[in-house]
Design an enzyme around this catalytic site. Structure first.
Site, PDB file in Angstrom:
ATOM      1  N   LYS A   1      -1.741   1.503  -8.531  1.00  0.00           N
ATOM      2  CA  LYS A   1      -1.584   2.698  -9.070  1.00  0.00           C
ATOM      3  C   LYS A   1      -0.306   2.773  -9.613  1.00  0.00           C
ATOM      4  O   LYS A   1       0.438   3.541 -10.603  1.00  0.00           O
ATOM      5  CB  LYS A   1      -2.216   3.688  -8.507  1.00  0.00           C
ATOM      6  CG  LYS A   1      -1.923   4.870  -8.917  1.00  0.00           C
ATOM      7  CD  LYS A   1      -2.711   5.958  -8.197  1.00  0.00           C
ATOM      8  CE  LYS A   1      -2.777   7.482  -8.095  1.00  0.00           C
ATOM      9  NZ  LYS A   1      -3.771   8.257  -7.309  1.00  0.00           N
TER      10      LYS A   1
ATOM     11  N   GLU B   1       4.718  -4.345  -1.421  1.00  0.00           N
ATOM     12  CA  GLU B   1       3.795  -5.876  -0.998  1.00  0.00           C
ATOM     13  C   GLU B   1       3.424  -6.294  -2.520  1.00  0.00           C
ATOM     14  O   GLU B   1       3.571  -7.679  -3.255  1.00  0.00           O
ATOM     15  CB  GLU B   1       2.394  -5.941  -0.696  1.00  0.00           C
ATOM     16  CG  GLU B   1       2.521  -5.430   1.033  1.00  0.00           C
ATOM     17  CD  GLU B   1       2.440  -4.281   1.350  1.00  0.00           C
ATOM     18  OE1 GLU B   1       3.207  -3.255   0.628  1.00  0.00           O
ATOM     19  OE2 GLU B   1       2.667  -4.043   2.288  1.00  0.00           O
TER      20      GLU B   1
ATOM     21  N   GLY C   1      -6.670   5.745  -4.333  1.00  0.00           N
ATOM     22  CA  GLY C   1      -6.697   4.818  -4.920  1.00  0.00           C
ATOM     23  C   GLY C   1      -7.582   3.965  -4.887  1.00  0.00           C
ATOM     24  O   GLY C   1      -8.395   2.608  -4.735  1.00  0.00           O
ATOM     25  N   ARG C   2      -8.547   4.447  -3.333  1.00  0.00           N
ATOM     26  CA  ARG C   2      -9.354   3.932  -3.284  1.00  0.00           C
ATOM     27  C   ARG C   2     -10.959   3.767  -3.630  1.00  0.00           C
ATOM     28  O   ARG C   2     -11.665   4.213  -3.300  1.00  0.00           O
ATOM     29  CB  ARG C   2      -9.596   3.885  -1.448  1.00  0.00           C
ATOM     30  CG  ARG C   2      -9.422   5.827  -0.939  1.00  0.00           C
ATOM     31  CD  ARG C   2      -8.685   6.046   0.782  1.00  0.00           C
ATOM     32  NE  ARG C   2      -8.603   7.486   0.608  1.00  0.00           N
ATOM     33  CZ  ARG C   2      -7.316   8.330   0.326  1.00  0.00           C
ATOM     34  NH1 ARG C   2      -6.167   6.956  -0.078  1.00  0.00           N
ATOM     35  NH2 ARG C   2      -7.527   9.331   1.087  1.00  0.00           N
TER      36      ARG C   2
ATOM     37  N   GLU D   1      -8.879   5.920   5.062  1.00  0.00           N
ATOM     38  CA  GLU D   1      -7.837   6.737   4.817  1.00  0.00           C
ATOM     39  C   GLU D   1      -7.798   7.923   4.135  1.00  0.00           C
ATOM     40  O   GLU D   1      -7.386   8.248   4.310  1.00  0.00           O
ATOM     41  CB  GLU D   1      -7.499   5.436   3.228  1.00  0.00           C
ATOM     42  CG  GLU D   1      -5.858   5.898   2.736  1.00  0.00           C
ATOM     43  CD  GLU D   1      -5.133   4.654   2.507  1.00  0.00           C
ATOM     44  OE1 GLU D   1      -5.174   5.131   1.543  1.00  0.00           O
ATOM     45  OE2 GLU D   1      -3.412   3.674   2.127  1.00  0.00           O
TER      46      GLU D   1
ATOM     47  N   HIS E   1     -23.507 -13.668  16.599  1.00  0.00           N
ATOM     48  CA  HIS E   1     -23.248 -15.153  17.111  1.00  0.00           C
ATOM     49  C   HIS E   1     -21.652 -14.310  17.363  1.00  0.00           C
ATOM     50  O   HIS E   1     -21.055 -15.485  18.301  1.00  0.00           O
ATOM     51  CB  HIS E   1     -23.289 -15.777  16.683  1.00  0.00           C
ATOM     52  CG  HIS E   1     -25.025 -16.178  16.630  1.00  0.00           C
ATOM     53  ND1 HIS E   1     -25.731 -16.443  17.344  1.00  0.00           N
ATOM     54  CD2 HIS E   1     -25.692 -15.917  15.623  1.00  0.00           C
ATOM     55  CE1 HIS E   1     -27.358 -17.420  16.582  1.00  0.00           C
ATOM     56  NE2 HIS E   1     -26.862 -16.413  15.005  1.00  0.00           N
TER      57      HIS E   1
ATOM     58  N   LYS F   1       6.093   2.337   6.011  1.00  0.00           N
ATOM     59  CA  LYS F   1       6.685   2.367   4.861  1.00  0.00           C
ATOM     60  C   LYS F   1       8.079   2.749   5.023  1.00  0.00           C
ATOM     61  O   LYS F   1       9.069   1.590   4.152  1.00  0.00           O
ATOM     62  CB  LYS F   1       6.125   2.814   3.629  1.00  0.00           C
ATOM     63  CG  LYS F   1       4.958   2.400   2.608  1.00  0.00           C
ATOM     64  CD  LYS F   1       4.322   3.060   1.589  1.00  0.00           C
ATOM     65  CE  LYS F   1       2.724   3.034   1.368  1.00  0.00           C
ATOM     66  NZ  LYS F   1       2.064   3.567   0.689  1.00  0.00           N
TER      67      LYS F   1
HETATM   68  O1  F6P Z   1      -0.410   2.528   1.318  1.00  0.00           O
HETATM   69  C1  F6P Z   1      -1.298   3.502   1.035  1.00  0.00           C
HETATM   70  C2  F6P Z   1      -1.758   3.557  -0.926  1.00  0.00           C
HETATM   71  O2  F6P Z   1      -0.984   4.101  -1.379  1.00  0.00           O
HETATM   72  C3  F6P Z   1      -3.170   3.310  -0.383  1.00  0.00           C
HETATM   73  O3  F6P Z   1      -3.698   4.386  -0.428  1.00  0.00           O
HETATM   74  C4  F6P Z   1      -3.275   2.475  -2.144  1.00  0.00           C
HETATM   75  O4  F6P Z   1      -4.439   1.914  -1.766  1.00  0.00           O
HETATM   76  C5  F6P Z   1      -2.267   1.214  -1.936  1.00  0.00           C
HETATM   77  O5  F6P Z   1      -1.706   2.108  -0.741  1.00  0.00           O
HETATM   78  C6  F6P Z   1      -1.628   0.645  -2.972  1.00  0.00           C
HETATM   79  O6  F6P Z   1      -0.883   1.570  -3.780  1.00  0.00           O
HETATM   80  P1  F6P Z   1      -0.717   1.049  -5.206  1.00  0.00           P
HETATM   81  O7  F6P Z   1      -1.842   1.087  -5.627  1.00  0.00           O
HETATM   82  O8  F6P Z   1      -0.207   1.652  -5.697  1.00  0.00           O
HETATM   83  O9  F6P Z   1      -0.188   0.028  -5.745  1.00  0.00           O
END
Ligand code: F6P
Length: 581
Positions: free
Chosen positions: A244, A250, A305-306, A391, A422, A542
């Site tokens: 987003k 990452e 995002g979620r 979240e 199990h 972060k």
């Molecule tokens: O760090 C949490 C978050 O902001 C989530 O809410 C989001 O889904 C995820 O990181 C990834 O964010 P982006 O889509 O901006 O890379």
């Protein structure tokens, strides 16, 4: 936490400077937001107080007795809609409990807040944003406005572009730089830009093009990228960089590694245009990364995002299952949106699921919920729900900034049945803390192999029965078990479960199920008086990681100013990597 006990906010008091940086970096309202009409403490409502009293009496509730008292309980405390039969009768509650819970929802103005969400009001007040994932699945031609502008037409314009692109890939007409058709798709994303796509791909694998190789890379641990790509030919591989913000550490790290990996074979930077597409709201950052915005699929700040797996973030899902199945999934989401928006609360599935959850969390003090799909295709569903629920509602601050004085989101976890049986079900049956469970079963199997489905069904029903009714000492002794062993073979029962029987797994059924949980989260957030649509709690880590990155990686010994534990760990790591201390 007993309701009424207040807590202070340690982050606010000890980390002022980090928080200030965060406010600058993220979307944030410029002035303090206007407190909406539905702001208010749940514990001050009449219904909450009545529930508190009722909960004292309910300590004596026993499911055995409740079922014996009312022969129709099992069908009375059941709601059915859209091919989902939700049986909540095996929760430790009665009709009076439900009445009070519905009264609580009324007093907490859930309906007004729901209307505000569907109208596109900026209910994500801290970020001054509308919350309109419902617009992502609104039918073509309907109108939902944000700041006076219809957004549904924009949604369909992006869906059309996604569809055209997905069709090209699926027809093997999207050629890589050397002329070979693309047949490997690697989605790079994390959180909402990964969990939804991977969950949906796994859930709908039966509907996917099996000749395409779908991979998902999320972790900044290089092993993730390595394993996802080690057997792929860069000439036939497309990366979908999903973020987003297009700033997430990452994702950007993995995207850069992907570009290096791709260029190591393809050599020419012009190849990026055939092997990389972006899904983002941030055109500037996409361009900066080197992806042409012609190869970008956009969405909007009113998609959390979620809550984004049915936006362009679902591009990998659409490539895998095709535009038609993707559209059916969206129709399923929309079915549940309409059910949630229009059905009286006593028959409203998300409302009931949420309120039963409130009862278990706030009045019976259960700290976790296990989501246990008896459907192997849903093996990533609990992981997806972890972000959706935790979240969204893992918060300690009310809309008006005051600390909450009641518990909010429980921990969500789970694995597909019967595997969990199990592994951890021992604790669910005989552990010291009851774990409310959501059991989910699709009645018609996608692949009807021998007796598998009947066994699966028998198992899920057996679990709900065993958890509800247990086995008494006298029943155990009557089986001839010696008295010294009887305590070990006794099951307390009275353990709360929901059972969702769904017709058959399909894209539409999946959409309905996910939207059921999305709206459950909405209702619970409304009752707990938290903002379910921001996530400040992820920011501090972060900020600190960005500070530590140069400290662990610099060649020269860094000057460390952390606590003694963190300093020592950094030193230990640097030593193991042969760096100066
Ligand atoms: O760090 C949490 C978050 O902001 C989530 O809410 C989001 O889904 C995820 O990181 C990834 O964010 P982006 O889509 O901006 O890379």
């Amino acid at each position: 936490m007993p309701a009424g006990k207040t807590r202070t906010n340690p982050i606010a008091t000890t980390r002022k400077s980090a928080s200030a940086k965060v406010a600058k970096a993220s979307g944030v309202a410029s002035t303090a937001p206007k407190i909406p009409a539905w702001n208010g403490s749940p514990i001050k409502t009449k219904a909450w107080k009545a529930l508190d009293q009722h909960a004292k009496a309910a300590r004596k509730f026993e499911l055995r007795a409740l079922f014996a008292k009312d022969a129709r309980r099992g069908t009375k405390l059941t709601a059915e809609a859209l091919g989902i039969r939700l049986d909540y009768s095996k929760n430790v509650l009665d009709s009076a409990t439900m009445k009070l819970l519905f009264a609580l929802a009324k007093e907490r103005n859930v309906v007004a807040k729901r209307a505000a969400m569907f109208k596109g009001e900026k209910i994500n007040m801290m970020e001054e944003r509308a919350v309109l994932h419902v617009a992502l699945r609104a039918p073509r031609g309907s109108v939902i406005k944000v700041d006076g502008k219809d957004v549904v037409a924009d949604v369909h314009a992006v869906l059309d572009r996604m569809g055209a692109f997905a069709k090209q890939i699926r027809a093997r007409k999207w050629l890589g730089f050397t002329g070979k058709p693309i047949k490997n798709i690697v989605n790079i994303g994390i959180g909402g830009s990964d969990l939804g796509p991977v969950m949906a791909y796994e859930a709908l694998k039966s509907f996917s093009d099996r000749a395409l190789t779908m991979r998902f890379v999320s972790n900044v641990d290089g092993n993730d990228f390595y394993e996802a790509t080690q057997d792929l030919n860069p000439e036939e591989t497309l990366f979908v960089v999903s973020s987003k913000t297009f700033t997430t550490l990452e994702t950007m790290t993995n995207a850069k590694t992907a570009r290096d990996w791709s260029l190591a074979t393809l050599k020419d930077p012009k190849s990026v245009a055939r092997h990389f597409v972006a899904v983002s709201t941030n055109a500037e950052k996409v361009t900066e990364f080197g992806i042409d915005t012609a190869n970008m699929f956009g969405f909007w700040d009113w998609v959390g995002g979620r809550y984004s797996m049915d936006s362009a973030i679902g591009l990998s899902t659409m490539i895998a299952v095709g535009p038609q199945h993707f559209a059916e999934m969206l129709a399923g989401f929309h079915d549940m949106d309409e059910h949630f928006r229009t059905t009286p609360q006593e028959h409203n599935l998300p409302m009931i699921l949420a309120l039963v959850g409130i009862w278990n969390r706030n009045f019976r003090e259960h700290a976790t919920v296990a989501v246990l799909p008896y459907c192997h295709y849903l093996h990533r569903f609990s992981a997806y729900l972890q972000q959706l629920e935790m979240e969204s509602n893992g918060k300690q601050t009310q809309l008006d900034g005051n600390p909450v004085a009641w518990d909010t989101c429980p921990a969500i976890w789970g694995e597909p049945g019967t595997n969990g049986q199990h592994a951890f079900y021992q604790m669910i049956h005989q552990g010291t803390s009851p774990v409310p469970c959501d059991f989910i079963l699709f009645e018609k199997p996608l692949h009807d192999l021998g007796a598998h489905q009947d066994m699966l069904t028998a198992n899920v029903l057996a679990q709900t029965e065993a958890l509800a009714f247990g086995k008494t000492r006298s029943e155990v002794l009557a089986e001839g078990v010696p008295s010294w062993l009887a305590p070990h073979k006794t099951f307390p029962g009275n353990r709360p479960t929901n059972l969702m029987l769904c017709a058959a797994l399909s894209p539409r059924a999946l959409g309905r199920l996910i939207a059921l949980y999305e709206h459950k989260v909405f209702v619970q957030g409304a009752i707990w008086n938290v903002n379910s649509f921001d996530q400040w709690g992820v920011e501090l880590g972060k900020v600190l990681a960005n500070r530590i990155i140069p400290e662990v990686s610099a060649t020269a010994a860094p000057k460390l100013a952390h606590d003694s534990s963190t300093n020592a760990a950094i030193g230990h790591y640097r030593k193991s990597r042969g760096r100066a201390n």
